[in-house]
Structures are given as structure tokens and as C-alpha cells.
Design a protein around this motif. Structure first.
Motif, PDB file in Angstrom:
ATOM      1  N   VAL A 114      53.949  12.850 -33.964  1.00  0.00           N
ATOM      2  CA  VAL A 114      55.534  14.294 -34.762  1.00  0.00           C
ATOM      3  C   VAL A 114      54.435  15.203 -35.478  1.00  0.00           C
ATOM      4  O   VAL A 114      55.225  16.226 -35.280  1.00  0.00           O
ATOM      5  CB  VAL A 114      55.848  12.911 -35.894  1.00  0.00           C
ATOM      6  N   GLY A 115      53.058  14.812 -35.644  1.00  0.00           N
ATOM      7  CA  GLY A 115      52.415  15.940 -36.720  1.00  0.00           C
ATOM      8  C   GLY A 115      51.145  16.400 -34.921  1.00  0.00           C
ATOM      9  O   GLY A 115      51.144  17.574 -35.712  1.00  0.00           O
ATOM     10  N   TYR A 116      51.788  15.552 -33.769  1.00  0.00           N
ATOM     11  CA  TYR A 116      51.119  17.299 -33.654  1.00  0.00           C
ATOM     12  C   TYR A 116      50.583  18.933 -33.005  1.00  0.00           C
ATOM     13  O   TYR A 116      50.050  19.357 -32.539  1.00  0.00           O
ATOM     14  CB  TYR A 116      51.030  16.922 -32.054  1.00  0.00           C
ATOM     15  N   GLY A 117      51.897  18.727 -32.828  1.00  0.00           N
ATOM     16  CA  GLY A 117      53.039  20.425 -32.767  1.00  0.00           C
ATOM     17  C   GLY A 117      52.001  20.717 -34.284  1.00  0.00           C
ATOM     18  O   GLY A 117      51.102  22.133 -34.383  1.00  0.00           O
ATOM     19  N   LEU A 118      51.905  20.210 -35.406  1.00  0.00           N
ATOM     20  CA  LEU A 118      51.406  21.103 -36.541  1.00  0.00           C
ATOM     21  C   LEU A 118      49.861  20.797 -36.729  1.00  0.00           C
ATOM     22  O   LEU A 118      49.643  21.639 -36.674  1.00  0.00           O
ATOM     23  CB  LEU A 118      52.564  20.487 -37.776  1.00  0.00           C
ATOM     24  N   ARG A 119      49.603  20.149 -35.978  1.00  0.00           N
ATOM     25  CA  ARG A 119      47.749  20.249 -36.184  1.00  0.00           C
ATOM     26  C   ARG A 119      47.509  21.163 -35.147  1.00  0.00           C
ATOM     27  O   ARG A 119      46.555  21.621 -35.976  1.00  0.00           O
ATOM     28  CB  ARG A 119      46.949  18.889 -35.328  1.00  0.00           C
ATOM     29  N   MET A 120      47.939  21.201 -33.675  1.00  0.00           N
ATOM     30  CA  MET A 120      47.620  22.540 -33.488  1.00  0.00           C
ATOM     31  C   MET A 120      47.949  24.169 -33.768  1.00  0.00           C
ATOM     32  O   MET A 120      47.297  24.696 -33.149  1.00  0.00           O
ATOM     33  CB  MET A 120      48.798  22.314 -32.040  1.00  0.00           C
ATOM     34  N   ARG A 121      48.657  23.935 -35.097  1.00  0.00           N
ATOM     35  CA  ARG A 121      48.816  25.348 -35.051  1.00  0.00           C
ATOM     36  C   ARG A 121      47.393  25.779 -36.554  1.00  0.00           C
ATOM     37  O   ARG A 121      48.103  26.619 -37.362  1.00  0.00           O
ATOM     38  CB  ARG A 121      50.089  24.952 -35.305  1.00  0.00           C
ATOM     39  N   GLY A 122      47.061  24.349 -36.427  1.00  0.00           N
ATOM     40  CA  GLY A 122      46.500  24.760 -37.693  1.00  0.00           C
ATOM     41  C   GLY A 122      46.666  24.767 -39.552  1.00  0.00           C
ATOM     42  O   GLY A 122      46.388  24.824 -40.145  1.00  0.00           O
ATOM     43  N   VAL A 123      48.214  23.363 -39.508  1.00  0.00           N
ATOM     44  CA  VAL A 123      48.271  24.076 -40.197  1.00  0.00           C
ATOM     45  C   VAL A 123      47.864  22.301 -41.636  1.00  0.00           C
ATOM     46  O   VAL A 123      47.266  21.378 -40.847  1.00  0.00           O
ATOM     47  CB  VAL A 123      50.140  23.212 -40.403  1.00  0.00           C
ATOM     48  N   ALA A 124      47.747  22.729 -42.888  1.00  0.00           N
ATOM     49  CA  ALA A 124      46.562  21.928 -43.554  1.00  0.00           C
ATOM     50  C   ALA A 124      47.467  20.229 -43.205  1.00  0.00           C
ATOM     51  O   ALA A 124      48.412  20.477 -43.029  1.00  0.00           O
ATOM     52  CB  ALA A 124      46.456  22.229 -44.837  1.00  0.00           C
ATOM     53  N   ARG A 125      45.900  19.503 -43.162  1.00  0.00           N
ATOM     54  CA  ARG A 125      46.815  17.955 -42.996  1.00  0.00           C
ATOM     55  C   ARG A 125      47.757  17.113 -44.536  1.00  0.00           C
ATOM     56  O   ARG A 125      48.289  16.400 -43.947  1.00  0.00           O
ATOM     57  CB  ARG A 125      45.280  17.453 -43.440  1.00  0.00           C
ATOM     58  N   ASN A 126      47.594  18.457 -45.738  1.00  0.00           N
ATOM     59  CA  ASN A 126      48.148  17.171 -46.487  1.00  0.00           C
ATOM     60  C   ASN A 126      49.370  17.985 -46.331  1.00  0.00           C
ATOM     61  O   ASN A 126      50.572  17.701 -46.342  1.00  0.00           O
ATOM     62  CB  ASN A 126      48.270  17.634 -48.050  1.00  0.00           C
ATOM     63  N   VAL A 127      49.624  18.833 -45.700  1.00  0.00           N
ATOM     64  CA  VAL A 127      51.257  20.105 -45.484  1.00  0.00           C
ATOM     65  C   VAL A 127      51.612  19.042 -44.533  1.00  0.00           C
ATOM     66  O   VAL A 127      52.809  18.858 -44.291  1.00  0.00           O
ATOM     67  CB  VAL A 127      50.974  20.971 -44.420  1.00  0.00           C
ATOM     68  N   VAL A 128      50.864  18.858 -42.831  1.00  0.00           N
ATOM     69  CA  VAL A 128      51.502  17.784 -42.080  1.00  0.00           C
ATOM     70  C   VAL A 128      52.238  16.171 -42.433  1.00  0.00           C
ATOM     71  O   VAL A 128      52.775  16.299 -42.245  1.00  0.00           O
ATOM     72  CB  VAL A 128      50.124  17.584 -40.769  1.00  0.00           C
ATOM     73  N   ALA A 129      51.624  15.456 -43.063  1.00  0.00           N
ATOM     74  CA  ALA A 129      51.885  14.305 -43.712  1.00  0.00           C
ATOM     75  C   ALA A 129      52.818  14.886 -43.875  1.00  0.00           C
ATOM     76  O   ALA A 129      53.418  13.518 -44.002  1.00  0.00           O
ATOM     77  CB  ALA A 129      50.775  14.005 -44.805  1.00  0.00           C
ATOM     78  N   GLN A 130      52.892  16.045 -45.337  1.00  0.00           N
ATOM     79  CA  GLN A 130      54.184  15.862 -46.161  1.00  0.00           C
ATOM     80  C   GLN A 130      55.424  15.688 -45.298  1.00  0.00           C
ATOM     81  O   GLN A 130      56.789  15.055 -44.933  1.00  0.00           O
ATOM     82  CB  GLN A 130      54.396  17.312 -46.907  1.00  0.00           C
ATOM     83  N   LYS A 131      55.509  17.035 -44.367  1.00  0.00           N
ATOM     84  CA  LYS A 131      56.172  16.945 -42.829  1.00  0.00           C
ATOM     85  C   LYS A 131      56.421  16.312 -42.072  1.00  0.00           C
ATOM     86  O   LYS A 131      57.415  16.115 -41.586  1.00  0.00           O
ATOM     87  CB  LYS A 131      55.518  18.253 -42.305  1.00  0.00           C
ATOM     88  N   VAL A 132      55.365  15.102 -41.554  1.00  0.00           N
ATOM     89  CA  VAL A 132      55.586  14.031 -40.841  1.00  0.00           C
ATOM     90  C   VAL A 132      56.511  13.837 -41.346  1.00  0.00           C
ATOM     91  O   VAL A 132      57.827  13.070 -40.784  1.00  0.00           O
ATOM     92  CB  VAL A 132      54.475  13.698 -40.806  1.00  0.00           C
TER      93      VAL A 132
END
Ligand SMILES: Nc1ncnc2c1ncn2[C@@H]1O[C@H](COP(=O)(O)OP(=O)(O)OP(=O)(O)O)[C@@H](O)[C@H]1O
Ligand SMILES: [Mg+2]
Length: 379
Positions: A114-132
Motif C-alpha cells: 500500500v505504501g509503495y507509491g508514496l515511497r517511490m515519490r520519496g515521501v518521509a517514512r513516518n508520513v508513509v506509515a501514517q497514510k498507510v
């Protein structure tokens, strides 16, 4: 609720600059000598769930891929949120995609998928975790974050695919037969779930299916496609009650079709004949001239049966019962009529129709309907 707001925040309910969220103008697409789409126009208002419904090969997937930017049109224009994106690559169009095959990464957990797209966009890890976490809550999979796709049911895998699309807050969601691989009960559950989610997020969505029941269940409007064109686009009710072409009539629901000839047209009433059998329409002038050959069609729920000859001779045909399928609240009757057509009648099982239960195969009945329920098509 809060997660829903977080994902939809400022995205789908901004003051509209564009009248339509998706706008296709005179779109053509050919693959070599095969024309997949022809002169196609389509507009989808913001927040609508539009279904593309049609037989295999009619161009549904092609149309979705053109909107997503995975294919380039041979000619024509694609506009999204008022912007001409015809030449814009897929990754810049901000579109969420879900396909029939789940296309999840098998060696990543649900959360990683689920977090793949955000990681690819270079979004910060804690933000990715929250959005996931928010995206998983949307599809009710919070407890499955650490599982692998192979440890999930088909329905759960499709929810992951949905979460993976929604986490990027797409302006448009495109779903290509997302539930085709699921069994009927699960499919129906997912239909309701997606519909609710789509409504809550207000996200403009195009849903592809060749299952008419699914289309009727889920859609604001349905576009019925045939050989690269849209035959009719309307609400589920309008498509069923007022199909504009015989293709739409036959593709959505059942009907009894009587070949007839137009006798005369007066004051919007078209009088029809086939030997001794007569019928008429009312409500609108269908534009047929006397002498035209037509197909008169009636939906199964618009016909009633009687075991004695009714006094009204028009829109009434005699026949013999050839089959009765009892389905609890309704019974489907198949009747060989004297007009040569096998009629299908769906009769509600009530006190008034209790006499029908005593009839059996081979018994004589009369089939009747109201003029306003006669649909006419050129033969
Ligand atoms: N890559 C391709 N090369 C050549 N022809 C193609 C290609 N992709 C699709 N077509 C043809 O274009 C037409 C439309 O195909 P499309 O996949 O859009 O249909 P569909 O409505 O999605 O069908 P289905 O319900 O089977 O998924 C078909 O005649 C198909 O054979
Ligand atoms: Mg397809």
C-alpha cells in the motif's frame, strides 16, 4: 471517519473550475487494422460513478487505458479536471487504477504494497506509515498490515489494491473488472463497499464490468458499449425502462420481442399488427411510418397473466405455459404465444396471482400489458 477526511481533504470537494472531471472528445483508437474505439465522446461529472458495460472486445479496457495514459489515442482529446492531458504521461495524471488481477507484489507485506507509491515519490517514512494506516482503515484491513498477499482472500487482496490506489489521493479512480475473480456473495459485498467508499470520498470513478447486475447495483450512470461506441448512457432505471436501441434492450435484462408491422400513427399512438395479434404504444411518437417493420418488446415485469380471455384484445396475446420457475417472491413463466414469440413473464407471487400456482405446463393463458410498456425498435 478522520482517515477518510484526511484522504479526501481538499481534493474532491474544491470549487469546481471544470464542469466535468473527465471529458473525452471524438476519441479514436486503432491497433493496426483493428478499430477499438470510434468517435467516442464521454463526459463524467465530478463525484460520479460511471460504469462501462458491454460485451467482450467492445473497447472497455482500451477506453480506461486511454484515460489513464497507458495508451495514446489515434486521435481525439482526453481532458481531466479541465486540463488537456492527451499528451501527458500516465504517472503525471494522478489516476488510481485497480485491475482484475490484483497485481500486488508477492514478497511485500500488505503495508509495504500500500505504501509503495508514496515511497517511490520519496515521501518521509513516518508520513508513509501514517497514510498507510489511514488507507488500510478505509478498506477495513488495519489488522492485516503485516500479512503477505498469499495469506489473504481474493476480496482482501482487491481491498489492498484499492488502498494502494487511494493512498495517492487520485483525482480519478479507474477500476477494470475488479471483482471478476470473486465469487458472487463476495462480489456483492465488495460492490456495496466500493460504492460507499466512493460516495464518501466523492471520487470520480469509472468502473468496467460485463456483468449487468453489477452495473445496475453500483452505478450513478451506465454507458453501454458496443463495438467501440457508446450505444446509450443513462441511469440504470432509464436504461432498463427506456432502452434506445435493441442492443441495449437485450444487453440489460430480459424481454419478449414480437415482430410486427406499423398500421398507423395517430396522436403519438403507434398501432401495430401481426396477423390477428395487435398492439399499440403510448407516451411518445416513435417516429415510425405506417408499413414499417418493427420489433415490439416488453419487459418481463410489465406483463400480467390471466387464465381467462381478457375483454381488451389489444396488447394481449394467447399462449401456452411451457415452463414456470418458482423463485420465492416471484415466478418466471415461459409462454409460447400464438404470435410465435416465446414470452417471458415475471409474476409477483401474491394473493392476486395465487391462481397461477394451479396452472401447469401446457395450460392456456393470456399475456397482457399496458401500451406505455410497449418498446419499439426498427426490425
Ligand atoms: N494490444 C492490442 N493489439 C491488438 N488489438 C487489441 C489490443 N488490445 C485490444 N485489442 C482489440 O481491441 C478491441 C477492444 O479490446 P478491449 O480489451 O478494449 O475490450 P474489452 O471491452 O475490455 O473486452 P473484455 O470484456 O474481454 O475485457 C478488441 O477487438 C481487441 O481484440
Ligand atoms: Mg477488458
Amino acid at each position: 471517519m478522520t482517515s477518510m477526511q484526511a484522504l479526501s481533504l481538499g481534493r474532491y470537494d474544491v470549487d469546481g473550475v471544470a464542469q466535468y472531471d473527465i471529458e473525452l472528445r471524438n476519441l479514436f483508437k486503432s491497433y493496426g487494422s483493428v478499430t477499438a474505439l470510434e468517435a467516442l465522446d464521454l463526459t463524467v461529472p465530478r463525484g460520479e460513478l460511471l460504469t462501462l458495460l458491454g460485451p467482450s472486445g467492445c473497447g472497455k479496457t482500451t477506453l480506461l487505458r486511454l484515460i489513464a495514459g497507458l495508451l495514446k489515442p489515434s486521435s481525439g482529446m482526453v481532458r481531466i479536471a479541465g486540463k488537456n492531458v492527451t499528451d501527458m504521461p500516465a504517472h503525471r495524471r494522478n489516476i488510481g487504477l485497480v485491475f482484475q488481477s490484483y497485481a500486488l507484489f508477492p514478497h511485500q507485506t500488505v503495508a509495504q504494497n500500500v505504501g509503495y507509491g508514496l515511497r517511490m515519490r520519496g515521501v518521509a517514512r513516518n508520513v508513509v506509515a501514517q497514510k498507510v494506516a489511514e488507507a488500510l482503515a478505509l478498506v477495513r484491513l488495519e489488522r492485516f498490515a503485516e500479512r503477505y498477499p498469499s495469506q489473504l482472500s481474493g476480496g482482501q487482496q482487491q481491498r489492498v489494491a484499492l488502498a494502494r490506489a487511494l493512498i495517492l489521493e487520485p483525482s480519478v479512480l479507474l477500476l477494470d473488472e475488479p471483482f471478476a475473480a470473486l465469487d458472487k456473495a463476495l462480489r456483492e459485498e465488495m460492490q456495496l463497499e466500493v460504492r460507499e467508499l466512493q460516495r464518501n470520498l466523492g471520487i470520480t470513478t469509472i468502473f468496467v464490468t460485463h456483468d449487468q447486475e453489477e452495473a445496475l447495483t453500483i452505478s450513478d450512470r451506465i454507458a453501454v458499449m458496443n463495438a467501440g461506441r457508446i450505444e446509450q448512457i443513462a441511469s440504470p432505471r432509464t436504461l432498463y425502462e427506456e432502452p434506445e436501441t435493441e442492443f441495449v434492450l437485450k444487453f440489460i435484462g430480459q424481454s419478449s420481442i414480437f415482430p410486427m408491422q406499423v398500421e398507423e400513427v395517430t396522436d403519438g399512438v403507434t398501432a401495430l399488427r401481426n396477423g390477428a395479434f395487435t398492439a399499440e404504444t403510448s407516451g411518445r411518437d416513435h417516429g415510425f411510418l405506417a408499413g414499417s417493420k418493427v420489433n415490439a418488446a416488453v419487459r418481463p415485469g410489465k406483463m400480467i397473466l390471466s387464465s381467462e380471455r381478457p375483454s381488451e384484445a389489444c396488447n394481449c396475446v394467447e399462449g401456452k405455459i411451457v415452463g414456470a420457475i418458482y423463485l420465492g417472491t416471484i415466478t418466471h413463466y415461459h409462454i409460447d404465444t400464438s404470435a410465435g414469440t416465446r414470452a417471458v413473464v415475471h409474476s409477483q407471487n401474491t394473493e392476486e396471482t395465487a391462481f397461477l400456482e394451479r396452472l401447469s405446463t401446457g395450460d392456456r393463458v393470456w399475456v397482457q400489458w399496458s401500451p406505455k410498456n410497449t418498446l419499439l425498435f426498427p426490425a
